[in-house]
Scaffold this active site. Structure first.
Site, PDB file in Angstrom:
ATOM      1  N   HIS A 103       0.861  -1.237   0.116  1.00 12.76           N
ATOM      2  CA  HIS A 103       0.103  -0.036   0.056  1.00 12.76           C
ATOM      3  C   HIS A 103       0.965   1.332  -0.086  1.00 12.76           C
ATOM      4  O   HIS A 103       1.963   1.323   0.675  1.00 12.76           O
ATOM      5  CB  HIS A 103      -0.989  -0.061   1.018  1.00 12.76           C
ATOM      6  CG  HIS A 103      -2.001   0.783   1.048  1.00 12.76           C
ATOM      7  ND1 HIS A 103      -1.918   2.214   1.374  1.00 12.76           N
ATOM      8  CD2 HIS A 103      -3.281   0.512   0.519  1.00 12.76           C
ATOM      9  CE1 HIS A 103      -3.162   2.852   1.197  1.00 12.76           C
ATOM     10  NE2 HIS A 103      -4.064   1.967   0.530  1.00 12.76           N
ATOM     11  N   ASP A 159      -8.249  -4.724  -0.265  1.00 13.35           N
ATOM     12  CA  ASP A 159      -8.682  -5.475  -1.419  1.00 13.35           C
ATOM     13  C   ASP A 159      -8.271  -6.756  -1.799  1.00 13.35           C
ATOM     14  O   ASP A 159      -9.166  -7.595  -2.362  1.00 13.35           O
ATOM     15  CB  ASP A 159      -8.249  -4.681  -2.820  1.00 13.35           C
ATOM     16  CG  ASP A 159      -9.001  -3.215  -2.797  1.00 13.35           C
ATOM     17  OD1 ASP A 159     -10.091  -3.335  -2.276  1.00 13.35           O
ATOM     18  OD2 ASP A 159      -8.314  -2.251  -3.171  1.00 13.35           O
TER      19      ASP A 159
END
Ligand code: CMC
Length: 428
Positions: A307, A364
């Site tokens: 991320h 996700d």
């Protein structure tokens, strides 16, 4: 004495104020840098650039903290509902019971979309990607709401545009799903709450009310809460920068939807399942794919890992992993791609390559697995992310407008050719 930062350029020193946020975040205010020095800063990908001062969301990537309007994401996910969170993000405080009730009723008054919009759904081929459809349909809402163009609109008028968008988005998302299947559209019901209405239009029946499993409703509600805002990420920055030109809410959010589509951003949830399918069809050798992800000469990346800001863990991933386990258990799903997902997760959490680079499963990684278990086709996943992100985009757009922020216009360092003489076409 207030803190300042000193920059020395060609022997001359300049001082710039340091701005401190309420969570003690520090920034050097360089808004006068070019005027004073003739220099600009270069920060490709805006990794160190604060584009605005915002009161909506705080996140600390190193410590894995995410808060909306001061409330921790863990607490909101456990105790509140998506609509409550939408209200919180947009209006700044949690609603009272009565306030929430009124908010729901106002939304329920506007859930139906103009009948003429049905023609748009009919015009898309079955193969049209849902994200492309969503961006077009949200932008086309402006055609049915000309009051949204008014840049001097009162707060009440802006609020009506906001309510309409919140109300119509689940209808649009459900109808995109139905359209792709070639099934009849199901109209919203004003007695339903936000999530039930969405499920009714998506998986319900025209003729009768379907009772949805509370575990499923809860997982969807949680997913939308977790996606509701994430400060100045790619799509939100897009919404703000488009809005900064005075573009209306629908147009700005349509641009945000397009930004979200990419696999490095919201498209990652689709990319995760596609990757897992691919690994399964290739024989399921997870070690081979982990090695590919580590190989600098190989473009393959483990989708759903890493991320831009969370360099420790993604707090949303922790919450959603639990909801994911509950849904899979409740629905009794035994999906071979899940075995692959578990093996990848396990391997990556212990492999020094991923540990050293702080590459953990992000939200996700799990959201795609839940959406698949609920029966959504892979191409719908990012659309569901957009449904969750909507209140955040709205809140950010309103903040920009009410703060009267200037039009966004980054600079660049030009590295192209310097002046060249034009050569006539027949002489080249
Ligand atoms: N698989 C393998 N290696 C990776 C991965 C990955 N998924 N992500 C980063 N790396 C490596 C990268 O090669 C680099 O290695 P080195 O230092 O040896 O050059 C190092 O880790 C740092 O990577 P980076 O590209 O500088 O990190 P970034 O902060 O610019 O990128 C990211 C963040 C999310 C784009 C990236 O991690 C990625 O592509 N992940 C996969 C896609 C994904 O899951 N995206 C969804 C993000 S969450 C949804 C959202 O909030 O929008």
């Amino acid at each position: 004495m207030s803190e300042t930062a000193k920059i020395t350029l060609q022997g001359q020193s300049y001082e710039f104020p340091v701005v401190t946020g309420t969570e003690n975040e520090k920034a050097i205010d360089i808004s006068k840098l070019r005027d004073q020095t003739g220099y600009i800063t270069l920060d490709t990908g805006f990794k160190n650039t604060g584009a605005t001062a915002s009161q909506i969301t705080f996140l600390d990537g190193e410590q894995g903290i995410l808060k909306y309007r001061g409330y921790k994401i863990e607490e909101l996910a456990e105790k509140s509902s998506f609509l409550e969170v939408a209200y919180l993000l947009i209006y700044g405080d949690l609603p009272t019971k009565d306030g929430l009730d009124k908010f729901q009723k106002r939304i329920n008054k506007h859930t139906v979309i103009h009948e003429d919009m049905k023609k748009f759904f009919d015009a898309f081929p079955y193969t049209a990607h849902p994200m492309g459809q969503l961006a077009s349909l949200v932008s086309s809402l402006s055609a049915f709401s000309p009051e949204s163009f008014n840049t001097d609109a009162s707060k009440e008028d802006n609020d009506l545009v906001v309510i309409k968008l919140l109300a119509k988005m689940p209808t649009i998302v459900s109808w995109i799903y139905k359209g792709a299947l070639g099934r009849p559209f199901i109209y919203p019901k004003s007695k339903n709450d936000y999530i039930t209405n969405f499920m009714h239009m998506t998986f319900g029946k025209v003729t009768e009310d379907v009772e949805f499993d509370p575990v499923v409703l809860d997982a969807l509600d949680k997913l939308l809460i977790l996606h509701a805002d994430h400060e100045q990420n790619c799509s939100t920055s897009t919404v703000r920068i488009v809005g900064s030109s005075g573009a209306n809410l629908y147009a700005s959010i349509s641009a945000g939807i397009s930004a979200l589509w990419g696999p490095s951003h919201g498209g990652a949830n689709q990319a995760v399942i596609e990757m897992l399918e691919h690994i399964k069809n290739d024989g399921g050798d997870t070690e081979k794919w982990i090695n590919k992800a580590k190989d600098k000469n190989d473009e393959f990346r483990l989708m759903g890992f890493g991320h831009r800001v969370y360099k420790n863990f993604d707090p949303r991933a922790k919450i959603i992993k639990k909801a994911c386990d509950n849904v899979l258990e409740k629905l009794g799903i035994n999906d071979p791609v899940l075995e692959i997902a578990k093996k990848l997760e396990e391997a990556a959490l212990h492999d020094p390559y991923f540990v050293e680079r702080k590459l953990y499963p992000n939200v996700d990684f799990y959201s795609g697995i839940i959406y698949r278990a609920l029966g959504f086709p892979t191409e719908m996943f990012t659309v569901l992310f957009a449904l969750g992100r909507l209140p955040g985009w709205i809140a950010q757009w309103l903040e920009l407008r009410y703060n009267q922020e200037p039009i966004g216009r980054p600079r660049q360092v030009y590295t192209g050719k310097t002046e060249r003489n034009y050569v006539d076409l027949d002489k080249r």
